[in-house]
Design a protein around this motif. Structure first.
Motif: not given
Length: 67
Positions: A48-57, A62-65
């Protein structure tokens, strides 16, 4: 985690400089490590945490400004 049975892989988009991470999977867990420090620490994510991380990516979370 030094386990000879693990198959570590990195993205096909990784450059020749080796600035990337590698992942391996075990039941219900994805492991991640720094490809330049294979004996170093390993992060473990549940499914579940991995799926959330991939969705966030994918969502750019997590993109740098840009400056």
């Amino acid at each position: 985690m030094q386990d000879a049975t693990l198959t570590w892989r990195k993205s096909t988009r990784s450059g020749a400089a080796g600035h990337c991470v590698e992942v391996a999977t075990v039941p219900s867990t994805v492991l991640m490590r720094d490809s330049k420090d294979v004996a170093g620490p390993v992060l473990a994510f549940g499914d579940t945490d991995w799926a959330g991380f991939i969705d966030g990516v994918r969502d750019g979370e997590f993109d740098r400004p840009r400056t």
